[in-house]
Write a protein that holds these residues in place. Structure first.
Motif, PDB file in Angstrom:
ATOM      1  N   THR A  32      33.381 -18.179  39.673  1.00  0.00           N
ATOM      2  CA  THR A  32      32.669 -19.448  39.517  1.00  0.00           C
ATOM      3  C   THR A  32      31.521 -19.232  38.540  1.00  0.00           C
ATOM      4  OG1 THR A  32      33.184 -20.083  41.793  1.00  0.00           O
ATOM      5  CG2 THR A  32      31.361 -21.234  40.726  1.00  0.00           C
ATOM      6  N   ARG A  34      27.981 -20.300  36.650  1.00  0.00           N
ATOM      7  CA  ARG A  34      26.731 -21.057  36.800  1.00  0.00           C
ATOM      8  C   ARG A  34      25.858 -20.814  35.574  1.00  0.00           C
ATOM      9  NH1 ARG A  34      26.399 -25.065  40.730  1.00  0.00           N
ATOM     10  NH2 ARG A  34      27.482 -24.373  42.623  1.00  0.00           N
ATOM     11  N   THR A  64      25.231 -17.602  31.215  1.00  0.00           N
ATOM     12  CA  THR A  64      26.302 -18.047  32.102  1.00  0.00           C
ATOM     13  C   THR A  64      26.632 -16.891  33.030  1.00  0.00           C
ATOM     14  OG1 THR A  64      27.241 -19.533  30.433  1.00  0.00           O
ATOM     15  CG2 THR A  64      28.658 -18.917  32.269  1.00  0.00           C
ATOM     16  N   ALA A 140      21.495 -17.683  40.442  1.00  0.00           N
ATOM     17  CA  ALA A 140      22.855 -18.232  40.495  1.00  0.00           C
ATOM     18  C   ALA A 140      23.391 -18.224  41.920  1.00  0.00           C
ATOM     19  CB  ALA A 140      23.770 -17.433  39.572  1.00  0.00           C
ATOM     20  N   ASP A 144      24.330 -21.544  44.077  1.00  0.00           N
ATOM     21  CA  ASP A 144      25.691 -21.708  44.582  1.00  0.00           C
ATOM     22  C   ASP A 144      25.718 -21.843  46.100  1.00  0.00           C
ATOM     23  OD1 ASP A 144      28.524 -21.704  43.593  1.00  0.00           O
ATOM     24  OD2 ASP A 144      28.711 -20.039  45.008  1.00  0.00           O
TER      25      ASP A 144
END
Length: 366
Positions: A32, A34, A64, A140, A144
């Motif tokens: 994933t 973020r 990222t 992050a 999340d």
């Protein structure tokens, strides 16, 4: 003293030097992703990475972060210089902004892209023993796990990223005040967004010093520009905190301090100073009861497997409580007596969380 030294040894043994920050684009297709904006006063080392050196310039970036699939709630796995893409957090992309103006434009565009009512910026300031990548990874993970809405920015100050670098980090936190002040002003200039300022451990001392500095230069700045402050396990002497807080003309509301009486790292920090406790592991809220803050005692969420120094980000049960910050009632965070917040799905807790005399008291653990 033997117990104290044992705690210190265990803390040091569980850590290592984590200065490597490789950028691996292949991770974009694994987990994933973020996006995290970053302001840093770290200098660039010989490897071309942001290391432990101190830079007088505020460097502005966007990273990222790839979070591995199947990750357990509250966990961060750092593979350092050789991360495994299916197991570790990885910086999958890193863009550097050439100027304040380009950073501001990108930040404002991201803020405007958020749904109405979620156009806020969460700025995270890490604590002691963190590398450049650590700050991005932790933010992050929090975004999340807690499903934090809005735009997300990390301030990466020049910690040594080594458990033996406490004095270096303390000096670096003082060095980093101007950079944090500049970053706060820059964020605020990007469309005047709401700012939620979150800090952990020694980063809390940096935040308080910076707010004090801003208030001395421009009384009332904090109240006009910061919407909320959340200090997690703050590594600050209580008297120093009170002195810093006294400079704030109008405190943000809410202003939350999360503490744990079982914080082993702060216990060591306190003993090294010859003190009973730091702000983050106070026994009760009496010493700050007259301040317009809410003290959240998270001791009930601690465990025996860690130093309990980042309970807010590492306890699955507490994460369930804090998840979706928009669902936390402001009256609860302000510490109104009698306010009750239950913990959906948290089997460890028998009783609801109650607010009494500005102290949030969790229910009994099973």
């Amino acid at each position: 003293m033997r117990a104290l030294l044992l705690v210190l040894i265990l803390a040091l043994a569980s850590c290592s030097d984590r200065t490597a920050a490789p950028v691996i684009p292949a991770a974009l297709d694994i987990g994933t992703n973020r996006d995290v904006f970053i302001g840093t006063t770290r200098g660039v080392n010989d490897a071309g990475e942001y290391g432990i050196g101190r830079s007088t310039s505020l460097n502005l970036l966007q990273a990222t972060v790839s979070l591995p699939p199947g990750r357990a709630l509250g966990t961060v796995s750092d593979g350092q210089e050789r991360p495994k893409l299916d197991r570790d957090f990885v910086i999958a992309g890193l863009d550097r902004y050439p100027s304040d103006q380009s950073f501001r434009a990108a930040l404002e565009a991201d803020i405007r892209s958020q749904p109405a009512g979620q156009r806020e910026v969460t700025l995270f300031v890490h604590g002691f023993n963190n590398s450049f990548s650590d700050s991005a990874f932790r933010l992050a993970q929090l975004v999340d796990d807690l499903e934090i809405p809005g735009t997300h920015v990390a301030y990466s100050w020049p910690s040594r990223g080594n458990p033996l670098g406490y004095e270096y980090d303390r000096d670096s936190a003082l060095f980093a005040r101007d950079g944090l002040a500049d970053l706060l002003r820059l964020i605020r200039s990007a469309g005047q967004p709401d700012i939620v300022l979150v800090a952990h451990s020694m980063g809390s001392a940096l935040v308080m010093e910076t707010l004090r500095q801003l208030e001395i230069a421009e009384p009332g700045w904090t109240g006009r520009n910061i919407n909320a402050v959340i200090l997690l396990s703050p590594d600050i002497n209580v008297d120093v905190f009170r002195s810093q807080f006294s400079r704030i003309q109008t405190a943000p509301d809410p202003f939350v301090v999360m503490v744990s009486r079982k914080d082993a790292i702060l216990r060591v920090s306190s003993r090294l100073r010859g003190e009973r406790s730091q702000l983050g592991n106070i026994e009760n809220a009496d010493s700050v009861a007259d301040l317009p803050i809410t003290v959240v005692d998270v001791t009930a969420f601690t465990d025996r497997k860690s130093g309990n120094h980042f309970v807010a980000g590492g306890s699955p049960a507490l994460i369930q409580l804090l998840r979706r910050s928009s669902d936390l009632d402001r009256e609860f965070l302000r510490g109104r007596p009698g306010t009750v917040l239950t913990i959906p799905g948290a089997r460890r807790i028998r009783a609801p969380v109650r607010v009494t005399d500005n102290t949030i008291i969790p229910g009994e653990s099973r």
